[in-house]
Design a protein around this motif. Structure first.
Motif, PDB file in Angstrom:
ATOM      1  N   THR A  10       0.829  -1.219   0.000  1.00 59.39           N
ATOM      2  CA  THR A  10       0.000   0.000   0.000  1.00 59.39           C
ATOM      3  C   THR A  10       0.863   1.268   0.000  1.00 59.39           C
ATOM      4  O   THR A  10       0.468   2.286   0.531  1.00 59.39           O
ATOM      5  N   GLU A  11       2.050   1.159  -0.613  1.00 58.82           N
ATOM      6  CA  GLU A  11       2.954   2.320  -0.602  1.00 58.82           C
ATOM      7  C   GLU A  11       2.554   3.358  -1.644  1.00 58.82           C
ATOM      8  O   GLU A  11       2.926   4.516  -1.551  1.00 58.82           O
ATOM      9  N   SER A  12       1.810   2.950  -2.685  1.00 60.70           N
ATOM     10  CA  SER A  12       1.433   3.902  -3.737  1.00 60.70           C
ATOM     11  C   SER A  12       0.323   4.821  -3.240  1.00 60.70           C
ATOM     12  O   SER A  12      -0.109   4.745  -2.094  1.00 60.70           O
ATOM     13  N   CYS A  13      -0.148   5.709  -4.123  1.00 55.72           N
ATOM     14  CA  CYS A  13      -1.183   6.648  -3.707  1.00 55.72           C
ATOM     15  C   CYS A  13      -2.336   6.641  -4.712  1.00 55.72           C
ATOM     16  O   CYS A  13      -2.280   5.977  -5.731  1.00 55.72           O
ATOM     17  N   GLY A  14      -3.364   7.374  -4.391  1.00 52.74           N
ATOM     18  CA  GLY A  14      -4.489   7.521  -5.308  1.00 52.74           C
ATOM     19  C   GLY A  14      -5.268   6.230  -5.479  1.00 52.74           C
ATOM     20  O   GLY A  14      -5.504   5.479  -4.531  1.00 52.74           O
ATOM     21  N   GLU A  15      -5.680   5.972  -6.741  1.00 52.46           N
ATOM     22  CA  GLU A  15      -6.540   4.821  -7.049  1.00 52.46           C
ATOM     23  C   GLU A  15      -5.840   3.486  -6.773  1.00 52.46           C
ATOM     24  O   GLU A  15      -6.471   2.518  -6.351  1.00 52.46           O
ATOM     25  N   ILE A  16      -4.516   3.431  -7.040  1.00 51.87           N
ATOM     26  CA  ILE A  16      -3.763   2.196  -6.809  1.00 51.87           C
ATOM     27  C   ILE A  16      -3.793   1.848  -5.318  1.00 51.87           C
ATOM     28  O   ILE A  16      -4.000   0.700  -4.941  1.00 51.87           O
ATOM     29  N   ARG A  17      -3.621   2.861  -4.484  1.00 46.63           N
ATOM     30  CA  ARG A  17      -3.686   2.612  -3.033  1.00 46.63           C
ATOM     31  C   ARG A  17      -5.084   2.145  -2.637  1.00 46.63           C
ATOM     32  O   ARG A  17      -5.247   1.241  -1.817  1.00 46.63           O
ATOM     33  N   GLY A  18      -6.114   2.777  -3.236  1.00 44.42           N
ATOM     34  CA  GLY A  18      -7.489   2.363  -2.951  1.00 44.42           C
ATOM     35  C   GLY A  18      -7.730   0.914  -3.354  1.00 44.42           C
ATOM     36  O   GLY A  18      -8.363   0.155  -2.618  1.00 44.42           O
ATOM     37  N   LEU A  19      -7.198   0.526  -4.518  1.00 48.63           N
ATOM     38  CA  LEU A  19      -7.318  -0.878  -4.963  1.00 48.63           C
ATOM     39  C   LEU A  19      -6.589  -1.818  -4.008  1.00 48.63           C
ATOM     40  O   LEU A  19      -7.093  -2.885  -3.654  1.00 48.63           O
ATOM     41  N   SER A  20      -5.370  -1.414  -3.607  1.00 51.51           N
ATOM     42  CA  SER A  20      -4.582  -2.247  -2.686  1.00 51.51           C
ATOM     43  C   SER A  20      -5.309  -2.428  -1.360  1.00 51.51           C
ATOM     44  O   SER A  20      -5.410  -3.532  -0.826  1.00 51.51           O
ATOM     45  N   ASP A  21      -5.824  -1.298  -0.826  1.00 51.21           N
ATOM     46  CA  ASP A  21      -6.556  -1.377   0.448  1.00 51.21           C
ATOM     47  C   ASP A  21      -7.801  -2.265   0.310  1.00 51.21           C
ATOM     48  O   ASP A  21      -8.107  -3.058   1.197  1.00 51.21           O
TER      49      ASP A  21
END
Length: 198
Positions: A10-21
């Motif tokens: 979950t180190e990325s931000c934005g939509e990628i972080r939302g997908l990871s979470d």
């Protein structure tokens, strides 16, 4: 691939972080759900085993007590005393201090008590043998697992015979398992019913 402990970084931000979470949340909920299902399945198995163990046929107890009363009224005190002793042993092992899993030796002693009581009730309509490898004495098994097989062998097997019935209980170990076998010399199941069950 069944690796349910995998989590997304979950180190990325934005939509990628939302997908990871979202993925991690889904994986966690899946694990919790699977654990709940496993727990419920274990509880169901324990409940089913306790239910089976609690099904000591009340007719067996009534008929046994009737037999004891009949013996006393007929002044067969020695037989009545023996039967009361067998019944006490039967229930002592049945209760097993609340344990569901007991040593095989105790389970087989229970089988002998049950068969002895039934043999008196059925006025020596059958003989029985219990043959097992004593090395298996401390092996654990579910309590009262043999009794339904014995009851079946008596009710649907030897009680129907005109000649003396025979019930054999054996216990042996193979490479991968311990086998308890109950055999009787009853007429068996009609061929037509066997075909229906196949």
């Amino acid at each position: 691939h069944g690796e349910l402990q995998v989590r997304a970084k979950t180190e990325s931000c934005g939509e990628i972080r939302g997908l990871s979470d979202g993925f991690n949340d889904m994986a966690e909920k899946t694990n919790q759900l699977m654990e709940r299902v496993r727990k419920e399945e274990r509880e169901k198995q324990i409940t089913e085993r306790k239910l089976l163990q609690s099904q000591i046929n009340p007719h067996f107890l009534y008929n046994t007590l009737d037999s004891i009363i009949w013996m006393i009224q007929s002044k067969k005190y020695e037989g009545a005393g023996k039967m009361v002793s067998m019944l006490a042993k039967f229930f002592r092992i049945s209760l097993s201090q609340g344990k569901d899993i007991i040593p095989l030796q105790k389970e087989l002693e229970h089988a002998v008590s049950y068969l002895s009581i039934q043999n008196v009730r059925f006025q020596d309509k059958f003989t029985f043998t219990v043959d097992w490898d004593e090395k298996l004495a401390d092996c654990l098994c579910p309590k009262l697992v043999i009794q339904p097989l014995l009851e079946n062998a008596i009710v649907h097997g030897v009680s129907e015979l005109k000649e003396t019935g025979m019930i054999a209980v054996t216990g042996k170990e193979t490479e991968d398992a311990i086998y308890i076998t109950v055999k009787d010399n009853g007429n068996g199941m009609p061929e037509t019913i066997i075909r229906q069950l196949e």
